[in-house]
Design a protein around this motif. Structure first.
Motif, PDB file in Angstrom:
ATOM      1  N   GLU A   1      -6.077   8.448 -10.928  1.00  0.00           N
ATOM      2  CA  GLU A   1      -4.664   8.086 -11.017  1.00  0.00           C
ATOM      3  C   GLU A   1      -4.256   6.932 -10.109  1.00  0.00           C
ATOM      4  O   GLU A   1      -3.140   6.440 -10.218  1.00  0.00           O
ATOM      5  CB  GLU A   1      -3.797   9.312 -10.704  1.00  0.00           C
ATOM      6  N   ILE A   2      -5.125   6.503  -9.200  1.00  0.00           N
ATOM      7  CA  ILE A   2      -4.731   5.473  -8.226  1.00  0.00           C
ATOM      8  C   ILE A   2      -4.315   4.180  -8.917  1.00  0.00           C
ATOM      9  O   ILE A   2      -3.302   3.576  -8.555  1.00  0.00           O
ATOM     10  CB  ILE A   2      -5.857   5.228  -7.189  1.00  0.00           C
ATOM     11  N   TRP A   3      -5.057   3.726  -9.918  1.00  0.00           N
ATOM     12  CA  TRP A   3      -4.725   2.470 -10.598  1.00  0.00           C
ATOM     13  C   TRP A   3      -3.358   2.587 -11.269  1.00  0.00           C
ATOM     14  O   TRP A   3      -2.484   1.744 -11.080  1.00  0.00           O
ATOM     15  CB  TRP A   3      -5.825   2.106 -11.598  1.00  0.00           C
ATOM     16  N   LYS A   4      -3.163   3.648 -12.057  1.00  0.00           N
ATOM     17  CA  LYS A   4      -1.886   3.846 -12.754  1.00  0.00           C
ATOM     18  C   LYS A   4      -0.734   4.000 -11.767  1.00  0.00           C
ATOM     19  O   LYS A   4       0.317   3.394 -11.928  1.00  0.00           O
ATOM     20  CB  LYS A   4      -1.939   5.090 -13.652  1.00  0.00           C
ATOM     21  N   GLN A   5      -0.935   4.825 -10.744  1.00  0.00           N
ATOM     22  CA  GLN A   5       0.134   5.077  -9.774  1.00  0.00           C
ATOM     23  C   GLN A   5       0.494   3.801  -9.014  1.00  0.00           C
ATOM     24  O   GLN A   5       1.668   3.545  -8.759  1.00  0.00           O
ATOM     25  CB  GLN A   5      -0.286   6.175  -8.787  1.00  0.00           C
ATOM     26  N   SER A   6      -0.502   2.985  -8.692  1.00  0.00           N
ATOM     27  CA  SER A   6      -0.237   1.729  -7.975  1.00  0.00           C
ATOM     28  C   SER A   6       0.602   0.782  -8.825  1.00  0.00           C
ATOM     29  O   SER A   6       1.498   0.111  -8.315  1.00  0.00           O
ATOM     30  CB  SER A   6      -1.548   1.064  -7.558  1.00  0.00           C
TER      31      SER A   6
ATOM     32  N   ILE B   1       0.828  -1.198   0.000  1.00  0.00           N
ATOM     33  CA  ILE B   1       0.000   0.000   0.000  1.00  0.00           C
ATOM     34  C   ILE B   1       0.871   1.261   0.000  1.00  0.00           C
ATOM     35  O   ILE B   1       1.964   1.261   0.546  1.00  0.00           O
ATOM     36  CB  ILE B   1      -0.941  -0.046   1.214  1.00  0.00           C
ATOM     37  N   ASN B   2       0.368   2.309  -0.617  1.00  0.00           N
ATOM     38  CA  ASN B   2       1.010   3.617  -0.602  1.00  0.00           C
ATOM     39  C   ASN B   2      -0.037   4.585  -0.045  1.00  0.00           C
ATOM     40  O   ASN B   2      -0.851   5.112  -0.801  1.00  0.00           O
ATOM     41  CB  ASN B   2       1.448   3.997  -2.020  1.00  0.00           C
ATOM     42  N   PRO B   3      -0.062   4.798   1.293  1.00  0.00           N
ATOM     43  CA  PRO B   3      -1.137   5.604   1.892  1.00  0.00           C
ATOM     44  C   PRO B   3      -1.378   6.963   1.242  1.00  0.00           C
ATOM     45  O   PRO B   3      -2.532   7.338   1.046  1.00  0.00           O
ATOM     46  CB  PRO B   3      -0.705   5.729   3.357  1.00  0.00           C
ATOM     47  N   PRO B   4      -0.334   7.725   0.864  1.00  0.00           N
ATOM     48  CA  PRO B   4      -0.636   9.021   0.233  1.00  0.00           C
ATOM     49  C   PRO B   4      -1.446   8.875  -1.066  1.00  0.00           C
ATOM     50  O   PRO B   4      -2.316   9.701  -1.344  1.00  0.00           O
ATOM     51  CB  PRO B   4       0.745   9.623  -0.045  1.00  0.00           C
ATOM     52  N   VAL B   5      -1.179   7.840  -1.839  1.00  0.00           N
ATOM     53  CA  VAL B   5      -1.944   7.618  -3.076  1.00  0.00           C
ATOM     54  C   VAL B   5      -3.378   7.237  -2.727  1.00  0.00           C
ATOM     55  O   VAL B   5      -4.333   7.718  -3.337  1.00  0.00           O
ATOM     56  CB  VAL B   5      -1.271   6.536  -3.959  1.00  0.00           C
TER      57      VAL B   5
END
Length: 183
Positions: free
Chosen positions: A157-162, A145-149
């Motif tokens: 952007e969450i899917w791409k950033q993940s 997990i990336n809490p800031p995202v």
């Protein structure tokens, strides 16, 4: 990382066709032998919290489509354990649930940081062995997990950033077309 556990992300494979989960990211909140559940964190629901819960006086608080199970329930994750009692920690600093009546009071009093809480209608659930089967079929990519995202407010952007957070091999997948036959 390839272990299913609370606090991991399930990133939908770019070619996953299930309309409930295409291009989604699911925060896994519980994983046991009997089954698993979590919330889609990047698909906004058409109604706002005050439209679903009349006791909420603050307008325009977004609600997310948590998944297709029990679409008559509201859930939440947050980073506010000092204000919201009764939550379960699913990842260091990220909690699921708690005293919903207190949350409504805190919202109405204007003292809740709305950047640190996310509401969901429904949830994503898997029966015993079902999620493992979907992983074998390569429907999901497991990620930390990336809490800031997660709480960024930029759901598109969450899917791409993940995917990009997983490194070069996965970052390329973030730009795959939704339907490769149209390329």
């Amino acid at each position: 990382m390839d272990t299913l556990a609370p606090g991991i992300l399930l990133i939908a494979d770019p070619f996953l066709k299930d309309p409930n989960f295409a291009r989604t990211v699911v925060l896994l909140c519980e994983h046991q032998e009997e089954g698993s559940f979590g919330f889609v964190v990047n698909r906004q629901f058409e109604q706002k919290l005050d439209e679903l819960i009349p006791a909420v006086l603050t307008p325009n608080i977004p609600v997310f489509f948590g998944g297709p199970v029990q679409m008559d329930t509201i859930h939440f994750i947050h980073q506010l354990p000092d204000l919201i009692e009764g939550g379960s920690e699913v990842f260091p600093g990220i909690y699921w649930g708690g005293d919903f009546a207190a949350v409504v009071e805190l919202i109405n009093a204007g003292v809740l940081d709305l950047q640190k809480i996310k509401f969901f209608i429904g949830y994503s659930g898997w029966s015993s062995g079902q999620l493992e089967g979907e992983l074998t079929e390569k429907s999901w990519i497991i990620s930390s997990i990336n809490p800031p995202v997660l709480f960024s407010g930029d759901e598109q952007e969450i899917w791409k950033q993940s995917l990009q957070d997983k490194g070069t091999n996965f970052a390329m997948m973030a730009n795959f077309p939704i339907d490769p036959s149209l390329n």
